[in-house]
Design an enzyme around this catalytic site. Sequence first.
Site, PDB file in Angstrom:
ATOM      1  N   ASP A   1     -19.124 -83.971  32.529  1.00  0.00           N
ATOM      2  CA  ASP A   1     -20.096 -84.273  33.585  1.00  0.00           C
ATOM      3  C   ASP A   1     -20.283 -85.787  33.794  1.00  0.00           C
ATOM      4  O   ASP A   1     -19.882 -86.595  32.963  1.00  0.00           O
ATOM      5  CB  ASP A   1     -21.439 -83.630  33.192  1.00  0.00           C
ATOM      6  CG  ASP A   1     -22.361 -83.421  34.388  1.00  0.00           C
ATOM      7  OD1 ASP A   1     -22.029 -83.838  35.502  1.00  0.00           O
ATOM      8  OD2 ASP A   1     -23.439 -82.823  34.173  1.00  0.00           O
ATOM      9  N   LYS A  52     -13.361 -77.180  34.029  1.00  0.00           N
ATOM     10  CA  LYS A  52     -14.503 -76.651  33.275  1.00  0.00           C
ATOM     11  C   LYS A  52     -15.638 -76.479  34.272  1.00  0.00           C
ATOM     12  O   LYS A  52     -16.013 -77.437  34.954  1.00  0.00           O
ATOM     13  CB  LYS A  52     -14.896 -77.618  32.160  1.00  0.00           C
ATOM     14  CG  LYS A  52     -16.214 -77.232  31.479  1.00  0.00           C
ATOM     15  CD  LYS A  52     -16.575 -78.181  30.340  1.00  0.00           C
ATOM     16  CE  LYS A  52     -17.959 -77.844  29.786  1.00  0.00           C
ATOM     17  NZ  LYS A  52     -18.328 -78.704  28.641  1.00  0.00           N
ATOM     18  N   ASP A  83     -19.446 -75.284  35.008  1.00  0.00           N
ATOM     19  CA  ASP A  83     -20.727 -75.093  34.324  1.00  0.00           C
ATOM     20  C   ASP A  83     -21.681 -74.193  35.121  1.00  0.00           C
ATOM     21  O   ASP A  83     -21.314 -73.646  36.172  1.00  0.00           O
ATOM     22  CB  ASP A  83     -21.347 -76.481  34.059  1.00  0.00           C
ATOM     23  CG  ASP A  83     -22.017 -76.570  32.699  1.00  0.00           C
ATOM     24  OD1 ASP A  83     -22.468 -75.536  32.193  1.00  0.00           O
ATOM     25  OD2 ASP A  83     -22.111 -77.698  32.155  1.00  0.00           O
ATOM     26  N   ARG A  96     -17.396 -69.294  28.230  1.00  0.00           N
ATOM     27  CA  ARG A  96     -18.268 -69.613  27.103  1.00  0.00           C
ATOM     28  C   ARG A  96     -19.023 -68.360  26.697  1.00  0.00           C
ATOM     29  O   ARG A  96     -19.552 -67.625  27.530  1.00  0.00           O
ATOM     30  CB  ARG A  96     -19.208 -70.742  27.487  1.00  0.00           C
ATOM     31  CG  ARG A  96     -18.541 -72.135  27.389  1.00  0.00           C
ATOM     32  CD  ARG A  96     -18.523 -72.634  25.957  1.00  0.00           C
ATOM     33  NE  ARG A  96     -19.904 -72.613  25.510  1.00  0.00           N
ATOM     34  CZ  ARG A  96     -20.832 -73.495  25.917  1.00  0.00           C
ATOM     35  NH1 ARG A  96     -20.491 -74.493  26.704  1.00  0.00           N
ATOM     36  NH2 ARG A  96     -22.075 -73.376  25.516  1.00  0.00           N
ATOM     37  N   ASP A 136     -24.881 -73.703  24.033  1.00  0.00           N
ATOM     38  CA  ASP A 136     -24.120 -74.886  23.602  1.00  0.00           C
ATOM     39  C   ASP A 136     -24.168 -75.088  22.087  1.00  0.00           C
ATOM     40  O   ASP A 136     -25.219 -74.973  21.459  1.00  0.00           O
ATOM     41  CB  ASP A 136     -24.701 -76.153  24.243  1.00  0.00           C
ATOM     42  CG  ASP A 136     -24.417 -76.228  25.733  1.00  0.00           C
ATOM     43  OD1 ASP A 136     -23.748 -75.324  26.276  1.00  0.00           O
ATOM     44  OD2 ASP A 136     -24.890 -77.208  26.350  1.00  0.00           O
TER      45      ASP A 136
END
Length: 496
Positions: A73, A147, A149, A205, A209
């Site tokens: 990011d 990736k 999110d 995922r 996290d």
Amino acid sequence: MAINSLLTAATLLASQASAVLMHNALAVTPQMGWDNWNAFGCDVSEDLLLGTARRMVELGMRDAGYYYVVLDDCWSNGRTANGTLQPDTTKFPNGMKHVADQIHALGLGFGMYSDAGKYTCGQYAGSLGYEQVDADTFAGWGVDYLKYDNCFNEGQSGNKNISYARYERMSTALNNTGRQMIYGMCNWGQDEPYDWAFMLANSWRATGDIYDQFDRPDPRCPCEEKEGTNCALTGYHCSVMNIINKVVWFINRSQQGGWNDLDMLEVGNGGMTDSEYKIHMTMWAALRSPLIMGTDIRSLSPESYSIYMNPAILALSQDPTGNTAQRIWRYYVPSVNQYGRGEIQLWKGNLAYGDYVVVFLNAANEDMYMNATLSDIFVDEGGAESAQANSNWDMYDLWANRMPNATANAILSANSTMAATGMNGTEYSYNATAQSYADGIAKNETVLMGKNVGTWQAGGGSTWSVLVPRHGVMAYRLRPSGAPTTGMRRRRRDEL
Ligand SMILES: *[C@@H]1O[C@H](CO)[C@@H](O)[C@H](O)[C@H]1NC(C)=O
Ligand SMILES: *[C@@H]1O[C@H](CO)[C@@H](O)[C@H](O)[C@H]1NC(C)=O
Ligand SMILES: *[C@@H]1O[C@H](CO)[C@@H](O)[C@H](O)[C@H]1NC(C)=O
Ligand SMILES: *[C@@H]1O[C@H](CO)[C@@H](O)[C@H](O)[C@H]1NC(C)=O
Ligand SMILES: *[C@@H]1O[C@H](CO)[C@@H](O)[C@H](O)[C@H]1NC(C)=O
Ligand SMILES: *[C@@H]1O[C@H](CO)[C@@H](O)[C@H](O)[C@H]1NC(C)=O
Ligand SMILES: *[C@@H]1O[C@H](CO)[C@@H](O)[C@H](O)[C@H]1NC(C)=O
Ligand SMILES: *[C@@H]1O[C@H](CO)[C@@H](O)[C@H](O)[C@H]1NC(C)=O
Ligand SMILES: *[C@@H]1O[C@H](CO)[C@@H](O)[C@H](O)[C@H]1NC(C)=O
Ligand SMILES: *[C@@H]1O[C@H](CO)[C@@H](O)[C@H](O)[C@H]1NC(C)=O
């Protein structure tokens, strides 16, 4: 019909299904690489990415299989008047295509970050509603990996259909570009992605996290005790043991081309002991998570380097089958730490060519002798009655040939695997550029096998007993040894 045959049939079906369901040709084994987030957060730049990429080549990490250099990011500066994303020119003065070109010139792939929401987690422009525009931009820059999110998703989550639809839009957009890109969904395990994400993405995922702690509980990573149930609040600050204990129930939903992502590796960031980092690395490989290094590669310690490079562990991750290890048992033990925790676990997985992996994991607060019987290990194959429990197994310790600290230190100081005189590291690392893991495994390359430390004698009650250090791991490859013992039942294809 014997139970063995049933399992064989299920395995055959599973492998056929995965070949059919792969949505692109990528990540046949879990993807490997580096991402800046765990070590650098928003502090990104061209210098960081290119400096890291060069170092990955110098140290032989690219050739060990760490292929993708992933920018996380905080790279953008919003959209231009025509709606396309543009990079922050302070951080990326030469633009993104330049970065991609330089990374490609080093023989590496370039990963990019965006978010299936109005904003990214760092509150930069997100891709929700701009999927095709952004996919085209990424393809134009030469991106090889996205990736993707889950922040600021405008409430478009809460059941599988809604999440599926939102993540499908980028999947379709990436496909429309015609450029092969790994699609790494980062939706934190929300809405049970292991049920559906393999149709869209190469990985998803599986939990909140990770953070750089072995087993410290944290209220920001909820559902600690709700193993196996979907946790609506996925959170962050999830320890290594928290993640292992959450994914155990669905880890086998991974398949070739679509993997449960246990989040980026923390090895090297300082919050765990060497022994705890060995657990982290072993389990992420055995559970077939993508292996994305999350530390500063430009200042690696020899200990971290030899963990990331251990070829016998990387061979688990890159095994040509789609199998994950599964937990056989877990016992709570009296030896607890300051959080009141103490447990030991036994894991087993099927590898190619009839090999198995067995992992003894000691999360108790003291060194423990751990014991397993062959009927434990082969419970799925029929336990004490199984052919496998009545065979001898050669035991290969997967950490015994870890690169010595002095060798690692020499390589890091000389900044080349080739240049460190007399210590080129080739007996402790694998070059997957020269020969793929699949071919190396098929040829029984010794560097991928670990060290032969004995034979586990046949018999259902035959026990392997091993001292496992506090917060430590012992991991083995099991290979068939010698002739079958008498009385062994042979698995026959006509039993199907
Ligand atoms: C790995 O093999 C490739 C191809 O043979 C070679 O170019 C490269 O230098 C090797 N890498 C290392 C670290 O030895
Ligand atoms: C949008 O603007 C950017 C920056 O000015 C330019 O590079 C890009 O080609 C434009 N895209 C389209 C589709 O016009
Ligand atoms: C999800 O979509 C399916 C098929 O369109 C539909 O049958 C089902 O009711 C939907 N479920 C929810 C929770 O919206
Ligand atoms: C697009 O999807 C099709 C069908 O699943 C697949 O065969 C093809 O490889 C995909 N293309 C890209 C560029 O991902
Ligand atoms: C996957 O693991 C779960 C939980 O251990 C088990 O119930 C299920 O049968 C396994 N599925 C397969 C296909 O092995
Ligand atoms: C393993 O076996 C040894 C010897 O019988 C025993 O002392 C030890 O307590 C056992 N370990 C566990 C965790 O039960
Ligand atoms: C490994 O080498 C480094 C650098 O020389 C040193 O700081 C460290 O203590 C060594 N570790 C071990 C376990 O010997
Ligand atoms: C590695 O070595 C080369 C030449 O030997 C040197 O130019 C380069 O700066 C070194 N890189 C690092 C990170 O030390
Ligand atoms: C690495 O060193 C070993 C012995 O230490 C030697 O046999 C081998 O040829 C060397 N390989 C390279 C590529 O230098
Ligand atoms: C590798 O080892 C297995 C098991 O020991 C054996 O069956 C196979 O023939 C070996 N393959 C090669 C290429 O040596």
